[in-house]
Design an enzyme around this catalytic site. Structure first.
Site, short mmCIF file in Angstrom:
data_model
loop_
_atom_site.label_atom_id
_atom_site.label_comp_id
_atom_site.label_asym_id
_atom_site.label_seq_id
_atom_site.Cartn_x
_atom_site.Cartn_y
_atom_site.Cartn_z
N THR A 199 0.79 -1.25 0.00
CA THR A 199 0.00 0.00 0.00
C THR A 199 0.82 1.30 0.00
O THR A 199 0.25 2.38 -0.04
CB THR A 199 -1.01 0.10 1.18
OG1 THR A 199 -0.34 0.45 2.38
CG2 THR A 199 -1.81 -1.19 1.35
N ASP A 200 2.16 1.22 0.04
CA ASP A 200 2.92 2.47 0.00
C ASP A 200 4.18 2.30 -0.83
O ASP A 200 5.29 2.67 -0.42
CB ASP A 200 3.28 2.93 1.42
CG ASP A 200 3.71 4.40 1.47
OD1 ASP A 200 3.38 5.15 0.51
OD2 ASP A 200 4.39 4.80 2.43
N LEU A 201 4.01 1.76 -2.03
CA LEU A 201 5.14 1.59 -2.94
C LEU A 201 5.51 2.93 -3.57
O LEU A 201 4.65 3.63 -4.10
CB LEU A 201 4.79 0.58 -4.02
CG LEU A 201 4.50 -0.85 -3.54
CD1 LEU A 201 4.00 -1.71 -4.69
CD2 LEU A 201 5.73 -1.47 -2.90
N THR A 219 1.06 6.98 -0.94
CA THR A 219 1.50 8.36 -1.08
C THR A 219 0.87 8.94 -2.34
O THR A 219 0.76 8.26 -3.36
CB THR A 219 3.04 8.40 -1.16
OG1 THR A 219 3.56 7.86 0.06
CG2 THR A 219 3.54 9.82 -1.34
#
Length: 289
Positions: free
Chosen positions: A83-85, A143
């Site tokens: 969920t935050d690559l 992000t």
């Protein structure tokens, strides 16, 4: 502690090919949880920054993309969604690099030296936002620059949101710049349509109430009427379609399979987006010539 549990789960199932950072230890120091990791090099974002945001060679982008997809495929097989690559969360294993001439900026005749890593090996880090697919999903993840359209539209999200982020990352590595440089939802959606074409009508129809304000009656995006400023309109207008954007940085004869892969990763409809395993089976990786 949630992150430590994820790291321990990743390490337990790892046979050396996960490309996820390895936890060495953890301890509580005066109510601060400290995690000890293996020593790694700079993030891909820091490397791009040091390189004055020069585009990376497509062969290097291919190697980074392959490893990133292998890491995400490994996580998804364990029912974990990162969920935050983003480039900040992808680290080079080694800090060593070579310095070569050959990055000429379009806006000037000045030639910059280009740094290339001696090794293309990478590791994925930062599992603080990682969730199990059967756990409760928060409404907003990722992000901003790497956030998938289904998240913005409030349609719910699962594994495909990671693949959208990977598509954005690969474009950034080959161009030197984030694909969607935005800080506001309507502008973000307008940029997506500028690069990838219209949003599917069924996604607009099913958008939650918070996202209805981004559209006029029907499925048309409320753009440029709803723009917050002229600068915002200019930021959207300066973007090109995905194919043209990639061809500015990759030779035509090498770009077709890369563009096709990106279109598969950047499908608006998450149900049509490539999975990590499908992406790894794409000709861009199978037939690099």
């Amino acid at each position: 502690m949630v992150e430590i549990e994820v790291l321990q789960q990743l390490a337990k199932n790892d046979e050396g090919g996960s490309r996820c950072v390895q936890i060495r230890n953890w301890f509580d120091y005066r109510n601060h949880i400290c995690i000890v990791f293996e020593k790694l090099g700079p993030s891909l974002f820091d490397f791009l920054k040091r390189n004055k945001y020069c585009p990376l060679p497509v062969d290097l982008v291919r190697e980074f993309g392959r490893q990133l997809l292998e890491s995400v495929a490994y996580m998804h097989d364990l029912s974990l969604i990162h969920t935050d690559l983003k480039p900040e969360n992808i680290l080079l294993v080694s800090s060593e690099y070579v310095k070569l001439p050959g990055c000429k900026r379009i806006s000037s005749d000045e030639t910059h030296f280009r740094c290339l890593p001696k090794s293309s090996a990478i590791k994925l880090i930062d599992f603080g936002s990682t969730v199990n697919d059967n756990q409760n999903h928060s409404s907003i993840v990722s992000t901003r620059h790497y956030r998938a359209p289904e998240v913005i539209l409030g349609l719910g999200w699962t594994y495909p949101c990671d693949l959208w982020s990977i598509g954005c990352i690969l474009v950034e590595l080959c161009s030197g710049e984030a694909l969607f440089q935005t800080h506001e939802n309507l502008e973000h959606l307008a940029m997506m349509e500028r690069v990838l074409g219209p949003l599917p009508a069924h996604m607009v129809r099913n958008a939650n109430r918070g996202a209805e304000k981004y559209f006029r009656r029907g499925s048309r995006l409320n753009w440029p009427e709803g723009a917050v400023s002229r600068e915002s309109i200019r930021a959207v207008n300066k973007l090109d379609r995905l194919k043209k954007l990639v061809l500015q940085h990759v030779e035509c004869f090498r770009a077709s399979s890369f563009i096709d892969l990106l279109h598969g990763l950047l499908k608006f409809d998450p149900s049509l987006r490539l999975t990590a395993w499908q992406a790894l089976d794409h000709p861009f990786f199978k037939n690099p010539s």
